[in-house]
Design an enzyme around this catalytic site. Structure first.
Site, PDB file in Angstrom:
ATOM      1  N   ASP A 110       1.616  -0.707  -0.777  1.00 42.05           N
ATOM      2  CA  ASP A 110       2.953  -0.971  -1.315  1.00 42.05           C
ATOM      3  C   ASP A 110       3.195  -2.416  -1.722  1.00 42.05           C
ATOM      4  O   ASP A 110       4.342  -2.856  -1.823  1.00 42.05           O
ATOM      5  CB  ASP A 110       3.980  -0.579  -0.242  1.00 42.05           C
ATOM      6  CG  ASP A 110       3.716  -1.278   1.084  1.00 42.05           C
ATOM      7  OD1 ASP A 110       3.004  -2.296   1.084  1.00 42.05           O
ATOM      8  OD2 ASP A 110       4.230  -0.815   2.119  1.00 42.05           O
TER       9      ASP A 110
ATOM     10  N   GLU B 127      -3.175   5.428   1.071  1.00 42.20           N
ATOM     11  CA  GLU B 127      -1.989   5.224   1.915  1.00 42.20           C
ATOM     12  C   GLU B 127      -0.715   5.627   1.149  1.00 42.20           C
ATOM     13  O   GLU B 127       0.263   4.889   1.057  1.00 42.20           O
ATOM     14  CB  GLU B 127      -1.884   3.778   2.430  1.00 42.20           C
ATOM     15  CG  GLU B 127      -0.964   3.634   3.630  1.00 42.20           C
ATOM     16  CD  GLU B 127      -0.900   2.208   4.164  1.00 42.20           C
ATOM     17  OE1 GLU B 127      -1.784   1.809   4.936  1.00 42.20           O
ATOM     18  OE2 GLU B 127       0.047   1.483   3.798  1.00 42.20           O
TER      19      GLU B 127
ATOM     20  N   GLU C 258       8.742  -3.427  -0.962  1.00 39.96           N
ATOM     21  CA  GLU C 258       7.637  -2.484  -0.772  1.00 39.96           C
ATOM     22  C   GLU C 258       8.044  -1.023  -0.953  1.00 39.96           C
ATOM     23  O   GLU C 258       7.268  -0.214  -1.473  1.00 39.96           O
ATOM     24  CB  GLU C 258       7.000  -2.675   0.612  1.00 39.96           C
ATOM     25  CG  GLU C 258       6.192  -3.957   0.780  1.00 39.96           C
ATOM     26  CD  GLU C 258       7.031  -5.176   1.140  1.00 39.96           C
ATOM     27  OE1 GLU C 258       8.276  -5.053   1.212  1.00 39.96           O
ATOM     28  OE2 GLU C 258       6.456  -6.263   1.353  1.00 39.96           O
TER      29      GLU C 258
ATOM     30  N   HIS D 137       5.974 -11.571   9.302  1.00 38.36           N
ATOM     31  CA  HIS D 137       5.866 -12.174   7.965  1.00 38.36           C
ATOM     32  C   HIS D 137       6.737 -11.479   6.919  1.00 38.36           C
ATOM     33  O   HIS D 137       6.724 -11.851   5.757  1.00 38.36           O
ATOM     34  CB  HIS D 137       4.415 -12.087   7.483  1.00 38.36           C
ATOM     35  CG  HIS D 137       4.004 -10.676   7.152  1.00 38.36           C
ATOM     36  ND1 HIS D 137       3.637  -9.777   8.102  1.00 38.36           N
ATOM     37  CD2 HIS D 137       3.957 -10.018   5.973  1.00 38.36           C
ATOM     38  CE1 HIS D 137       3.358  -8.610   7.522  1.00 38.36           C
ATOM     39  NE2 HIS D 137       3.553  -8.731   6.227  1.00 38.36           N
TER      40      HIS D 137
ATOM     41  N   ARG E 288       9.519 -10.154   4.376  1.00 41.58           N
ATOM     42  CA  ARG E 288      10.628 -10.768   3.624  1.00 41.58           C
ATOM     43  C   ARG E 288      11.979 -10.513   4.273  1.00 41.58           C
ATOM     44  O   ARG E 288      12.833 -11.384   4.324  1.00 41.58           O
ATOM     45  CB  ARG E 288      10.668 -10.183   2.208  1.00 41.58           C
ATOM     46  CG  ARG E 288       9.932 -10.988   1.201  1.00 41.58           C
ATOM     47  CD  ARG E 288      10.081 -10.377  -0.179  1.00 41.58           C
ATOM     48  NE  ARG E 288       9.590 -11.283  -1.192  1.00 41.58           N
ATOM     49  CZ  ARG E 288       8.306 -11.602  -1.359  1.00 41.58           C
ATOM     50  NH1 ARG E 288       7.395 -11.089  -0.575  1.00 41.58           N
ATOM     51  NH2 ARG E 288       7.957 -12.442  -2.303  1.00 41.58           N
TER      52      ARG E 288
ATOM     53  N   HIS F  65       1.368 -16.490   9.542  1.00 36.96           N
ATOM     54  CA  HIS F  65       1.074 -16.132   8.152  1.00 36.96           C
ATOM     55  C   HIS F  65       1.156 -17.404   7.296  1.00 36.96           C
ATOM     56  O   HIS F  65       1.941 -18.304   7.597  1.00 36.96           O
ATOM     57  CB  HIS F  65       2.119 -15.101   7.710  1.00 36.96           C
ATOM     58  CG  HIS F  65       1.812 -14.376   6.441  1.00 36.96           C
ATOM     59  ND1 HIS F  65       1.889 -14.976   5.212  1.00 36.96           N
ATOM     60  CD2 HIS F  65       1.442 -13.092   6.215  1.00 36.96           C
ATOM     61  CE1 HIS F  65       1.581 -14.078   4.267  1.00 36.96           C
ATOM     62  NE2 HIS F  65       1.298 -12.929   4.858  1.00 36.96           N
TER      63      HIS F  65
HETATM   64  C1  UD1 Z   1       2.586  -9.780   0.775  1.00 36.33           C
HETATM   65  C2  UD1 Z   1       3.177  -8.394   0.451  1.00 36.33           C
HETATM   66  C3  UD1 Z   1       3.592  -7.674   1.726  1.00 36.33           C
HETATM   67  C4  UD1 Z   1       2.438  -7.629   2.716  1.00 36.33           C
HETATM   68  C5  UD1 Z   1       1.897  -9.019   2.944  1.00 36.33           C
HETATM   69  C6  UD1 Z   1       0.687  -8.941   3.832  1.00 36.33           C
HETATM   70  C7  UD1 Z   1       4.432  -8.144  -1.636  1.00 36.33           C
HETATM   71  C8  UD1 Z   1       5.740  -8.261  -2.300  1.00 36.33           C
HETATM   72  N1  UD1 Z   1       4.390  -8.556  -0.353  1.00 36.33           N
HETATM   73  O1  UD1 Z   1       3.630 -10.571   1.312  1.00 36.33           O
HETATM   74  O2  UD1 Z   1       3.980  -6.350   1.401  1.00 36.33           O
HETATM   75  O3  UD1 Z   1       2.926  -7.103   3.933  1.00 36.33           O
HETATM   76  O4  UD1 Z   1       1.526  -9.609   1.690  1.00 36.33           O
HETATM   77  O5  UD1 Z   1       0.385 -10.139   4.435  1.00 36.33           O
HETATM   78  O6  UD1 Z   1       3.473  -7.718  -2.238  1.00 36.33           O
HETATM   79  N2  UD1 Z   1      -0.266 -17.621   1.038  1.00 36.33           N
HETATM   80  C9  UD1 Z   1      -1.322 -18.510   1.036  1.00 36.33           C
HETATM   81  N3  UD1 Z   1      -2.585 -18.017   1.214  1.00 36.33           N
HETATM   82  C10 UD1 Z   1      -2.847 -16.697   1.427  1.00 36.33           C
HETATM   83  C11 UD1 Z   1      -1.758 -15.801   1.438  1.00 36.33           C
HETATM   84  C12 UD1 Z   1      -0.479 -16.275   1.230  1.00 36.33           C
HETATM   85  O7  UD1 Z   1      -1.137 -19.699   0.888  1.00 36.33           O
HETATM   86  O8  UD1 Z   1      -4.027 -16.322   1.592  1.00 36.33           O
HETATM   87  C13 UD1 Z   1       1.108 -18.141   0.798  1.00 36.33           C
HETATM   88  C14 UD1 Z   1       1.294 -18.622  -0.649  1.00 36.33           C
HETATM   89  O9  UD1 Z   1       2.156 -19.722  -0.659  1.00 36.33           O
HETATM   90  C15 UD1 Z   1       1.975 -17.406  -1.304  1.00 36.33           C
HETATM   91  C16 UD1 Z   1       2.874 -16.955  -0.156  1.00 36.33           C
HETATM   92  O10 UD1 Z   1       2.064 -17.094   1.008  1.00 36.33           O
HETATM   93  O11 UD1 Z   1       2.678 -17.742  -2.485  1.00 36.33           O
HETATM   94  C17 UD1 Z   1       3.432 -15.576  -0.276  1.00 36.33           C
HETATM   95  O12 UD1 Z   1       2.450 -14.591  -0.622  1.00 36.33           O
HETATM   96  P1  UD1 Z   1       2.958 -13.159  -1.183  1.00 36.33           P
HETATM   97  O13 UD1 Z   1       1.775 -12.291  -1.361  1.00 36.33           O
HETATM   98  O14 UD1 Z   1       3.849 -13.368  -2.351  1.00 36.33           O
HETATM   99  O15 UD1 Z   1       3.886 -12.631  -0.039  1.00 36.33           O
HETATM  100  P2  UD1 Z   1       3.555 -12.159   1.427  1.00 36.33           P
HETATM  101  O16 UD1 Z   1       4.719 -12.535   2.267  1.00 36.33           O
HETATM  102  O17 UD1 Z   1       2.205 -12.611   1.812  1.00 36.33           O
HETATM  103  N1  UDP Z   2      -4.493  -9.460  10.719  1.00 36.54           N
HETATM  104  C1  UDP Z   2      -5.548 -10.374  10.732  1.00 36.54           C
HETATM  105  N2  UDP Z   2      -5.291 -11.649  11.155  1.00 36.54           N
HETATM  106  C2  UDP Z   2      -4.066 -12.062  11.551  1.00 36.54           C
HETATM  107  C3  UDP Z   2      -2.995 -11.134  11.503  1.00 36.54           C
HETATM  108  C4  UDP Z   2      -3.243  -9.837  11.070  1.00 36.54           C
HETATM  109  O1  UDP Z   2      -6.679 -10.032  10.393  1.00 36.54           O
HETATM  110  O2  UDP Z   2      -3.915 -13.239  11.930  1.00 36.54           O
HETATM  111  C5  UDP Z   2      -4.759  -8.087  10.235  1.00 36.54           C
HETATM  112  C6  UDP Z   2      -4.240  -6.933  11.067  1.00 36.54           C
HETATM  113  O3  UDP Z   2      -5.187  -6.517  12.029  1.00 36.54           O
HETATM  114  C7  UDP Z   2      -3.965  -5.854  10.044  1.00 36.54           C
HETATM  115  C8  UDP Z   2      -3.603  -6.635   8.785  1.00 36.54           C
HETATM  116  O4  UDP Z   2      -4.075  -7.961   9.001  1.00 36.54           O
HETATM  117  O5  UDP Z   2      -5.104  -5.082   9.744  1.00 36.54           O
HETATM  118  C9  UDP Z   2      -2.132  -6.616   8.581  1.00 36.54           C
HETATM  119  O6  UDP Z   2      -1.784  -7.536   7.602  1.00 36.54           O
HETATM  120  P1  UDP Z   2      -0.296  -8.069   7.454  1.00 36.54           P
HETATM  121  O7  UDP Z   2       0.377  -8.010   8.761  1.00 36.54           O
HETATM  122  O8  UDP Z   2      -0.401  -9.384   6.765  1.00 36.54           O
HETATM  123  O9  UDP Z   2       0.336  -7.051   6.409  1.00 36.54           O
HETATM  124  P2  UDP Z   2       1.049  -5.618   6.526  1.00 36.54           P
HETATM  125  O10 UDP Z   2       0.140  -4.686   7.247  1.00 36.54           O
HETATM  126  O11 UDP Z   2       2.358  -5.814   7.202  1.00 36.54           O
HETATM  127  O12 UDP Z   2       1.263  -5.243   5.098  1.00 36.54           O
END
Ligand code: UD1
Ligand code: UDP
Length: 370
Positions: A98, A120, A134, A207, A209, A240
């Protein structure tokens, strides 16, 4: 006979964890040509998973921007995936879950008139604002999909009830395939976290939103109160990389005794830490699905979940982001052994670790390859 060309497209940490086992499985099948495309909606957190599963993407769109927003990410994914689809002309595009990567890639493949499979599929809260965005991404992906791989009966029903009649399958969740692969084959040292072995560990991740701002502050204040009240616990919070998380958490929890704020963990050490934890507090979807396999009670820091199955089975409870509710529920689990045991012994409803095999067979059948 020509091979069926399958493009697996993913971009964030959880999608990678849940798609990499499938990439590996489909690559072993000589009837398929597998193309791995990453949007890199996440960069570092994606790369660590690719490395674990030894996957080098065929296309890396490298789209992540610091503190990105939904608008720029959406337009980048739409335009860049079109270019890849025009070049490789896949027979099937597989997306997961999602995220913006999933929702927009599915839309892009739909515009290109390519068949789509949703891994999924069928998860719903039926509230467009929770989780935002999502819930709408899932609806978009299922609406344009030809094959929907649902983790549970409830997910199948959700899609059937929306009027879709064909292409719906129950397979379990590939996260269990990933988790079992790690638990059975990998080990990681956690010494660098410097956990005190005499204390109970509470693992926290948040993490979402919808928890940014006040709700996340409430969660942090609940943790502060819990460690002050209970001298026998320690809390580990792998933060995160999203700045919206770090900027709220650090001012409240930095330098608090027995609270460890650490960088995101690679998947293997994270699984190891989950296994060692007494209780997990999380708003993560994946963690809710994994922890019951490891026998660790989960308290979900959200008011709604699209994963009600583990609640029904007893391993997971919803506590929201209300400080008093979090404190009282954790305290109850710390104080009442029978309540704790009930939660930790619950069965995992999300699969048997063979979801990738089921998905492979369904794709073969769909293309009449058997
Ligand atoms: C995204 C997904 C959320 C998912 C989450 C998993 C959307 C709208 N949101 O949210 O559904 O649960 O990922 O973790 O698709 N960043 C880094 N390095 C990384 C990852 C993130 O620096 O490896 C920082 C960056 O500043 C980036 C920000 O996190 O712009 C947000 O990343 P984004 O994918 O937009 O949102 P998430 O909160 O990670
Ligand atoms: N996870 C990880 N390292 C961390 C936190 C989570 O590898 O420090 C793994 C966790 O086991 C799970 C996945 O990341 O498989 C979940 O990702 P996240 O919580 O970012 O996203 P969501 O599942 O809420 O979309």
């Amino acid at each position: 006979m020509d091979k069926i060309k399958i493009a697996l497209v993913f971009g964030t940490r959880p999608e990678a964890i849940k798609m990499c086992p499938l990439v590996k499985k489909l690559k072993q099948n000589s009837k398929f040509e597998v193309v791995t495309v990453v949007t890199a909606q996440h960069r570092q957190m994606l790369d660590s998973v690719l490395e674990l599963f030894d996957i080098i993407p065929d296309y890396d769109l490298n789209l992540m921007k610091e503190n990105q927003n939904l608008w720029n990410l959406t337009s980048d994914i739409l335009l860049e995936t079109k270019k890849v689809f025009d070049e490789i002309k896949p027979d099937l595009v597989l997306v997961h879950g999602d995220t913006t990567t999933a929702g927009i890639t599915a839309l892009s493949a739909f515009y290109s008139r390519i068949k789509i499979g949703h891994i999924e599929a069928g998860l719903r809260t039926f509230d467009k604002d929770y989780p935002f965005p999502e819930e709408i991404n899932r609806v978009i992906v299922d609406s344009v999909s030809d094959l929907m791989f649902c983790p549970t009966d409830k997910a199948v029903k959700n899609i059937e009830n929306s009027g879709i009649k064909k292409g719906i399958y129950k397979t379990g969740n590939t996260v269990i395939d990933a988790l079992l692969y790690v638990v059975e084959n990998k080990d990681a040292d956690l010494d660098f976290i410097k956990l005190n072995p005499d204390l109970k560990t509470i693992l926290l991740t948040s993490h979402r939103r919808e928890n940014f701002g006040k709700p996340l502050e409430n969660i942090c204040y609940a943790i502060k109160e819990l460690v002050e009240k209970n001298k026998d616990i320690q809390v580990v919070y792998p933060l995160h990389l999203n700045p919206n998380v770090r900027n709220t958490v650090k001012p409240i929890l930095d330098d608090i005794d027995r609270v460890k704020l650490i960088e995101p963990l690679d998947y293997v050490p994270f699984c190891n830490l989950m296994k060692k934890s007494h209780i997990i507090l999380t708003d993560s979807g994946g963690v809710q699905e994994e922890a019951p396999t490891l026998g660790v009670p989960v308290l979900v820091l959200r008011d709604e979940t699209e994963r009600p199955e583990a609640i029904a089975y007893g391993g997971v409870k919803l506590v929201g982001a209300n400080k008093e509710k979090i404190v009282s529920t954790v305290q109850e689990l710390l104080d009442r052994k029978e309540e704790y045991e009930k939660m930790s012994k619950a069965v995992n409803p999300y699969g048997d670790g063979k979801a990738c095999c089921y998905i492979e067979k369904i794709i073969e059948e769909y293309f009449n390859l058997q």
